[in-house]
Motif scaffolding. Structure first.
Motif, PDB file in Angstrom:
ATOM      1  N   GLN A  20       0.814  -1.221   0.000  1.00  0.00           N
ATOM      2  CA  GLN A  20       0.000   0.000   0.000  1.00  0.00           C
ATOM      3  C   GLN A  20       0.845   1.267   0.000  1.00  0.00           C
ATOM      4  O   GLN A  20       0.448   2.294  -0.544  1.00  0.00           O
ATOM      5  N   GLU A  21       2.052   1.199   0.600  1.00  0.00           N
ATOM      6  CA  GLU A  21       2.865   2.424   0.656  1.00  0.00           C
ATOM      7  C   GLU A  21       3.267   2.915  -0.739  1.00  0.00           C
ATOM      8  O   GLU A  21       3.626   4.077  -0.910  1.00  0.00           O
ATOM      9  N   TYR A  22       3.192   2.029  -1.735  1.00  0.00           N
ATOM     10  CA  TYR A  22       3.495   2.453  -3.113  1.00  0.00           C
ATOM     11  C   TYR A  22       2.211   2.584  -3.940  1.00  0.00           C
ATOM     12  O   TYR A  22       2.261   2.639  -5.166  1.00  0.00           O
ATOM     13  N   GLY A  23       1.081   2.556  -3.292  1.00  0.00           N
ATOM     14  CA  GLY A  23      -0.179   2.772  -4.006  1.00  0.00           C
ATOM     15  C   GLY A  23      -0.909   1.500  -4.370  1.00  0.00           C
ATOM     16  O   GLY A  23      -2.019   1.557  -4.910  1.00  0.00           O
ATOM     17  N   GLY A  24      -0.298   0.328  -4.125  1.00  0.00           N
ATOM     18  CA  GLY A  24      -0.967  -0.941  -4.443  1.00  0.00           C
ATOM     19  C   GLY A  24      -2.023  -1.271  -3.388  1.00  0.00           C
ATOM     20  O   GLY A  24      -2.220  -0.523  -2.429  1.00  0.00           O
ATOM     21  N   ALA A  25      -2.674  -2.437  -3.577  1.00  0.00           N
ATOM     22  CA  ALA A  25      -3.734  -2.814  -2.643  1.00  0.00           C
ATOM     23  C   ALA A  25      -3.220  -3.789  -1.575  1.00  0.00           C
ATOM     24  O   ALA A  25      -3.948  -4.110  -0.637  1.00  0.00           O
ATOM     25  N   GLY A  26      -1.977  -4.274  -1.721  1.00  0.00           N
ATOM     26  CA  GLY A  26      -1.416  -5.182  -0.717  1.00  0.00           C
ATOM     27  C   GLY A  26      -2.189  -6.485  -0.585  1.00  0.00           C
ATOM     28  O   GLY A  26      -2.220  -7.085   0.492  1.00  0.00           O
ATOM     29  N   LEU A  27      -2.802  -6.958  -1.686  1.00  0.00           N
ATOM     30  CA  LEU A  27      -3.589  -8.204  -1.619  1.00  0.00           C
ATOM     31  C   LEU A  27      -2.681  -9.421  -1.770  1.00  0.00           C
ATOM     32  O   LEU A  27      -1.533  -9.306  -2.203  1.00  0.00           O
ATOM     33  N   ASN A  28      -3.227 -10.598  -1.455  1.00  0.00           N
ATOM     34  CA  ASN A  28      -2.420 -11.817  -1.617  1.00  0.00           C
ATOM     35  C   ASN A  28      -2.551 -12.362  -3.053  1.00  0.00           C
ATOM     36  O   ASN A  28      -3.315 -11.847  -3.867  1.00  0.00           O
ATOM     37  N   SER A  29      -1.780 -13.419  -3.321  1.00  0.00           N
ATOM     38  CA  SER A  29      -1.709 -13.942  -4.690  1.00  0.00           C
ATOM     39  C   SER A  29      -3.023 -14.559  -5.158  1.00  0.00           C
ATOM     40  O   SER A  29      -3.372 -14.471  -6.345  1.00  0.00           O
ATOM     41  N   VAL A  30      -3.742 -15.221  -4.248  1.00  0.00           N
ATOM     42  CA  VAL A  30      -5.002 -15.841  -4.668  1.00  0.00           C
ATOM     43  C   VAL A  30      -6.017 -14.750  -5.039  1.00  0.00           C
ATOM     44  O   VAL A  30      -6.738 -14.865  -6.047  1.00  0.00           O
ATOM     45  N   ALA A  31      -6.035 -13.673  -4.272  1.00  0.00           N
ATOM     46  CA  ALA A  31      -6.942 -12.567  -4.610  1.00  0.00           C
ATOM     47  C   ALA A  31      -6.577 -12.011  -5.987  1.00  0.00           C
ATOM     48  O   ALA A  31      -7.454 -11.728  -6.822  1.00  0.00           O
ATOM     49  N   TYR A  32      -5.270 -11.876  -6.257  1.00  0.00           N
ATOM     50  CA  TYR A  32      -4.841 -11.391  -7.580  1.00  0.00           C
ATOM     51  C   TYR A  32      -5.304 -12.368  -8.672  1.00  0.00           C
ATOM     52  O   TYR A  32      -5.803 -11.972  -9.723  1.00  0.00           O
ATOM     53  N   GLY A  33      -5.148 -13.665  -8.416  1.00  0.00           N
ATOM     54  CA  GLY A  33      -5.595 -14.666  -9.387  1.00  0.00           C
ATOM     55  C   GLY A  33      -7.092 -14.544  -9.662  1.00  0.00           C
ATOM     56  O   GLY A  33      -7.529 -14.592 -10.821  1.00  0.00           O
TER      57      GLY A  33
END
Ligand code: TGC
Ligand code: FAD
Length: 388
Positions: free
Chosen positions: A67-80
């Motif tokens: 999140q500190e770089y603007g991402g959502a900090g989600l895990n890999s399964v959520a990304y999948g």
């Protein structure tokens, strides 16, 4: 049409509440916002760029970036699951997001300087900047180690010369991650739109991935500063490391396309009457549905296990190859079978199956062709590389 996703082995309860929430949010957005536009954009050969702010709002650009770089900090399964749901809409939509996150944000995050990260990642995550990834060249696709694009050192930077081809998002990008041969090996460079000598003409007349921009990147004596180079990696493992991330998402994406086709064909077969009976009531279509449901279920399990291994930091590139290879070919096989089940309607863009079928012909080729992944698995199993 109401979307009913196949879940034959109740995998739903293997996902956390957060993962299900991410999936359902993206699913609803794709259904409400993307699908009504899909046919029009596929036919016109355009990407609906006006949806970029909404995609950023959904948090699908670089969702695993902290999140500190603007991402959502989600895990890999959520990304999948995000990739799965986007590709249920269209492979071009998933491509747009895969490139931005896995092929542009990832290399900046993994190999970039702190200044590059602070400058680019929040802009890319917020959809304020779009990026592309230039590895493939006209004569070097499967074998990027032969690339001809060069980066010659000058006293204050580099001069880039060469040509890249088949680059997703090239024409509409603010920044291109360009891989070039420098004196000390293959290096990544951030080349900004408008840099003198750099252009990105669009490649037209595709029958596949039509709702996605594909471009050449032309580099003619392009001067970039020292700060444009990604300092954290040298050699082919740089771009190949990015491909690992994108191929992971594509393994889930292939499933998404398969779900869309299966669902459409099943609903169609239940209502289509042939020889005085619903098509779904005949044995031959039932065998097709049984085979497809079995293959989809196995592919779901493969993707989920791959995701959990990735989260545990245990995944190998060859496992990613296996999942990309299997799940994309599954999607293509399912799309072909479903297109047939719809008869003549299967070739109409009023239905989804034909669009997915055409798109998957690209997906089976890009990010490593089916056969290159066969060789990658063979390499790991035997210890003997057979690429050359
Ligand atoms: P090889 O000698 O085996 O490896 C060179 C170095 O790279 C390392 N490596 C990997 N690292 C991370 N992930 C992987 N998957 C890796 N595979 C290899 C390897 O350990 C080695 O490291 P080191 O430290 O020893 O130097 O390389 P090779 O030249 O023999 O090539 C192997 C091969 C054929 C598997 C590779 O070149 C390959 O994967 N080719 C396919 C190219 C490809 O996939 N291109 C995709 C372009 S991007 C794209 O298609 C985007 S579409 C996006 C969209 O729209 O969604
Ligand atoms: P080739 O490498 O010429 O392969 C042709 C055939 O030969 C294939 O069947 C292949 O499997 C086979 N083959 C190759 N080598 C071997 C071998 N050693 N043994 C046996 N068979 C072999 N690239 C990027 O860098 N960035 C992008 O954003 C990007 N987006 C793309 C978007 C689209 C729509 C498409 C279609 C492609 C995109 N690509 C991108 C390029 C893509 O990665 C390449 O097309 C792919 O890697 C294959 O390269 P090629 O087309 O040169 O095929």
């Amino acid at each position: 049409m109401v979307f009913q996703q196949l879940d034959y082995f109740q995998l739903d309860d293997q996902f956390t509440e957060d993962e299900r929430m991410v999936r359902d949010t993206v699913r609803a957005w794709v259904t409400e916002r993307y699908l009504p536009l899909a046919m029009e954009h596929f036919e016109a050969g355009t990407f609906p760029s006006e949806l970029t702010p909404e995609l950023a709002e959904l948090g699908v650009f670089g969702p695993t970036v902290p999140q500190e770089y603007g991402g959502a900090g989600l895990n890999s399964v959520a990304y999948g699951l995000i990739c799965q749901e986007l590709e249920r809409g269209d492979s071009g939509l998933r491509s747009f997001v895969s490139v931005q996150g896995s092929l542009v944000m990832y290399p900046i995050f993994a190999y970039g300087s702190e200044a590059q990260k602070r400058h680019w990642l929040p802009r890319l995550a917020g959809g304020k900047a779009i990026g592309c990834f230039g590895l493939t060249e006209p004569d070097f696709g499967s074998n990027p180690s032969g690339m001809l694009t060069t980066a010659k050192a000058t006293k204050d930077g580099f001069v880039l010369n060469g040509r890249k081809m088949w680059i997703t998002n090239g024409t509409n990008s603010d920044v291109a991650v360009v891989w070039a041969r420098a004196e000390d090996g293959i290096r990544g460079f951030l080349v900004e739109r408008g840099t003198k000598g750099f252009s990105a003409p669009e490649q037209k007349h595709k029958f596949s991935l039509r709702a996605s921009i594909t471009s050449e990147l032309v580099l003619e004596d392009v001067h970039v500063s020292k700060d444009a180079m990604l300092p954290g990696v040298k050699g082919l493992k740089g771009p190949l490391g990015c491909l690992n991330q994108a191929r992971y998402g594509i393994a889930w994406g292939g499933l998404g396309a398969a779900f869309a086709c299966f669902d459409e064909a099943l609903q169609y077969a239940k209502s289509r009457v042939v020889f005085d009976k619903a098509l779904a009531g005949f044995q031959l279509p039932q065998k097709k549905f049984a085979d497809m449901a079995t293959q989809i279920t196995m592919a779901q399990m493969l993707a989920l296990r791959l995701g959990r291994l990735k989260e545990a930091g245990k995944v190998t590139p060859a496992q990613v190859s296996m999942a990309k290879r299997n799940n994309v070919m599954l999607g293509l096989d399912v799309a072909r079978t479903c297109r047939d089940i719809l008869g003549a309607n299967g070739i109409s863009l009023e239905y989804q199956v034909g669009r997915h079928l055409c798109n998957l012909e690209s997906v089976v080729t890009y990010e490593g062709t089916h056969d290159i992944h066969t060789l990658a698995i063979g390499h790991e199993l035997t210890g003997m590389p057979a690429y050359r």
